[in-house]
Design a protein around this motif. Structure first.
Motif, PDB file in Angstrom:
ATOM      1  N   HIS A  83      39.032  50.311  28.695  1.00  5.72           N
ATOM      2  CA  HIS A  83      39.905  50.385  27.514  1.00  5.72           C
ATOM      3  C   HIS A  83      41.364  50.206  27.927  1.00  5.72           C
ATOM      4  CE1 HIS A  83      41.057  51.418  23.458  1.00  5.72           C
ATOM      5  NE2 HIS A  83      41.823  52.416  23.899  1.00  5.72           N
ATOM      6  N   LYS A  84      41.773  50.858  29.001  1.00  7.31           N
ATOM      7  CA  LYS A  84      43.144  50.733  29.500  1.00  7.31           C
ATOM      8  C   LYS A  84      43.447  49.288  29.869  1.00  7.31           C
ATOM      9  CE  LYS A  84      46.101  51.896  33.416  1.00  7.31           C
ATOM     10  NZ  LYS A  84      46.138  52.490  34.750  1.00  7.31           N
ATOM     11  N   LYS A  85      42.494  48.642  30.524  1.00 10.42           N
ATOM     12  CA  LYS A  85      42.685  47.250  30.931  1.00 10.42           C
ATOM     13  C   LYS A  85      42.907  46.370  29.702  1.00 10.42           C
ATOM     14  CE  LYS A  85      40.515  43.566  33.602  1.00 10.42           C
ATOM     15  NZ  LYS A  85      39.329  43.166  34.372  1.00 10.42           N
ATOM     16  N   GLY A  86      42.120  46.614  28.662  1.00  4.94           N
ATOM     17  CA  GLY A  86      42.283  45.847  27.421  1.00  4.94           C
ATOM     18  C   GLY A  86      43.643  46.085  26.794  1.00  4.94           C
ATOM     19  N   LEU A  87      44.070  47.343  26.754  1.00  7.17           N
ATOM     20  CA  LEU A  87      45.386  47.657  26.187  1.00  7.17           C
ATOM     21  C   LEU A  87      46.505  47.021  27.004  1.00  7.17           C
ATOM     22  CD1 LEU A  87      44.899  51.426  25.259  1.00  7.17           C
ATOM     23  CD2 LEU A  87      44.990  49.475  23.690  1.00  7.17           C
ATOM     24  N   MET A  88      46.381  47.061  28.322  1.00  8.93           N
ATOM     25  CA  MET A  88      47.409  46.474  29.193  1.00  8.93           C
ATOM     26  C   MET A  88      47.484  44.960  28.989  1.00  8.93           C
ATOM     27  SD  MET A  88      48.862  48.959  30.734  1.00  8.93           S
ATOM     28  CE  MET A  88      49.711  48.322  32.145  1.00  8.93           C
ATOM     29  N   GLN A  89      46.336  44.315  28.773  1.00  8.98           N
ATOM     30  CA  GLN A  89      46.321  42.872  28.544  1.00  8.98           C
ATOM     31  C   GLN A  89      46.968  42.536  27.203  1.00  8.98           C
ATOM     32  OE1 GLN A  89      42.182  41.873  29.076  1.00  8.98           O
ATOM     33  NE2 GLN A  89      42.396  41.642  31.288  1.00  8.98           N
ATOM     34  N   GLN A  90      46.833  43.426  26.222  1.00 10.89           N
ATOM     35  CA  GLN A  90      47.487  43.200  24.931  1.00 10.89           C
ATOM     36  C   GLN A  90      49.007  43.399  25.050  1.00 10.89           C
ATOM     37  OE1 GLN A  90      45.658  45.770  22.056  1.00 10.89           O
ATOM     38  NE2 GLN A  90      43.730  44.632  22.027  1.00 10.89           N
ATOM     39  N   LEU A  91      49.408  44.396  25.837  1.00  7.93           N
ATOM     40  CA  LEU A  91      50.836  44.670  26.012  1.00  7.93           C
ATOM     41  C   LEU A  91      51.525  43.592  26.848  1.00  7.93           C
ATOM     42  CD1 LEU A  91      50.873  48.520  26.690  1.00  7.93           C
ATOM     43  CD2 LEU A  91      51.900  47.336  24.739  1.00  7.93           C
ATOM     44  N   PHE A  92      50.850  43.152  27.882  1.00  8.27           N
ATOM     45  CA  PHE A  92      51.429  42.192  28.823  1.00  8.27           C
ATOM     46  C   PHE A  92      50.512  40.979  28.963  1.00  8.27           C
ATOM     47  CE2 PHE A  92      52.610  46.508  30.223  1.00  8.27           C
ATOM     48  CZ  PHE A  92      53.998  46.430  30.024  1.00  8.27           C
ATOM     49  N   PRO A  93      50.499  40.091  27.964  1.00  6.39           N
ATOM     50  CA  PRO A  93      49.615  38.927  28.052  1.00  6.39           C
ATOM     51  C   PRO A  93      50.041  37.994  29.186  1.00  6.39           C
ATOM     52  CG  PRO A  93      51.046  38.776  26.132  1.00  6.39           C
ATOM     53  CD  PRO A  93      51.288  40.103  26.755  1.00  6.39           C
ATOM     54  N   LEU A  94      49.087  37.227  29.694  1.00  6.94           N
ATOM     55  CA  LEU A  94      49.383  36.276  30.765  1.00  6.94           C
ATOM     56  C   LEU A  94      50.303  35.185  30.226  1.00  6.94           C
ATOM     57  CD1 LEU A  94      45.813  35.959  32.309  1.00  6.94           C
ATOM     58  CD2 LEU A  94      47.743  37.246  33.206  1.00  6.94           C
ATOM     59  N   ALA A  95      51.094  34.610  31.096  1.00  2.00           N
ATOM     60  CA  ALA A  95      52.061  33.567  30.701  1.00  2.00           C
ATOM     61  C   ALA A  95      51.336  32.377  30.073  1.00  2.00           C
ATOM     62  CB  ALA A  95      52.883  33.133  31.917  1.00  2.00           C
ATOM     63  N   ASP A  96      50.169  32.006  30.584  1.00  2.00           N
ATOM     64  CA  ASP A  96      49.405  30.880  30.044  1.00  2.00           C
ATOM     65  C   ASP A  96      48.977  31.164  28.615  1.00  2.00           C
ATOM     66  OD1 ASP A  96      49.717  29.674  32.479  1.00  2.00           O
ATOM     67  OD2 ASP A  96      47.694  30.176  33.201  1.00  2.00           O
ATOM     68  N   ALA A  97      48.556  32.423  28.343  1.00  2.00           N
ATOM     69  CA  ALA A  97      48.094  32.775  27.014  1.00  2.00           C
ATOM     70  C   ALA A  97      49.252  32.787  26.015  1.00  2.00           C
ATOM     71  CB  ALA A  97      47.424  34.131  27.029  1.00  2.00           C
ATOM     72  N   VAL A  98      50.453  33.140  26.452  1.00  2.00           N
ATOM     73  CA  VAL A  98      51.632  33.191  25.591  1.00  2.00           C
ATOM     74  C   VAL A  98      52.074  31.783  25.225  1.00  2.00           C
ATOM     75  CG1 VAL A  98      54.067  33.897  25.462  1.00  2.00           C
ATOM     76  CG2 VAL A  98      52.377  35.401  26.512  1.00  2.00           C
ATOM     77  N   ALA A  99      52.011  30.859  26.191  1.00  2.00           N
ATOM     78  CA  ALA A  99      52.452  29.490  25.992  1.00  2.00           C
ATOM     79  C   ALA A  99      51.529  28.742  25.028  1.00  2.00           C
ATOM     80  CB  ALA A  99      52.540  28.745  27.318  1.00  2.00           C
ATOM     81  N   ALA A 100      50.268  29.124  24.957  1.00  2.00           N
ATOM     82  CA  ALA A 100      49.299  28.389  24.132  1.00  2.00           C
ATOM     83  C   ALA A 100      49.429  28.614  22.682  1.00  2.00           C
ATOM     84  CB  ALA A 100      47.881  28.801  24.522  1.00  2.00           C
TER      85      ALA A 100
END
Length: 100
Positions: A83-100
């Motif tokens: 759950h923490k990993k999922g929340l962290m991925q939502q808070l700090f998305p990867l640069a590739d995912a942001v650019a898309a």
């Protein structure tokens, strides 16, 4: 003369544990320079306290309960980490995912 008490169970694990616990005593009692020996009188007087079978069962039941609690806590910890990993991925998305 050793008289067995069949109301007690002494497993190989328990025997090993008892011998390991008594090792310092054996080393202190042993005599000899090349080959250490312990005389028969020592063993004739040796008394080892072993829990009765019902007490052993209560101990085993308690340890089994603790094992169950540890297993449940470990599973809960794994769920929380996921759950923490999922929340962290939502808070700090990867640069590739942001650019898309």
């Amino acid at each position: 003369m050793i008289v067995p008490n069949f109301s007690l169970i002494l497993t190989s694990h328990m025997t090993y544990y008892l011998l390991q616990e008594m090792k310092p005593i054996f080393e202190r009692i042993a005599t000899g320079s090349t080959i250490k020996t312990i005389g028969l009188p020592f063993f004739k007087e040796l008394r080892i306290a072993i829990p009765t079978l019902p007490e052993q069962q209560r101990i085993a039941d308690c340890l089994t309960s603790l094992d169950s609690l540890i297993t449940a806590a470990t599973q809960e910890l794994g769920t929380l980490k996921t759950h923490k990993k999922g929340l962290m991925q939502q808070l700090f998305p990867l640069a590739d995912a942001v650019a898309a």
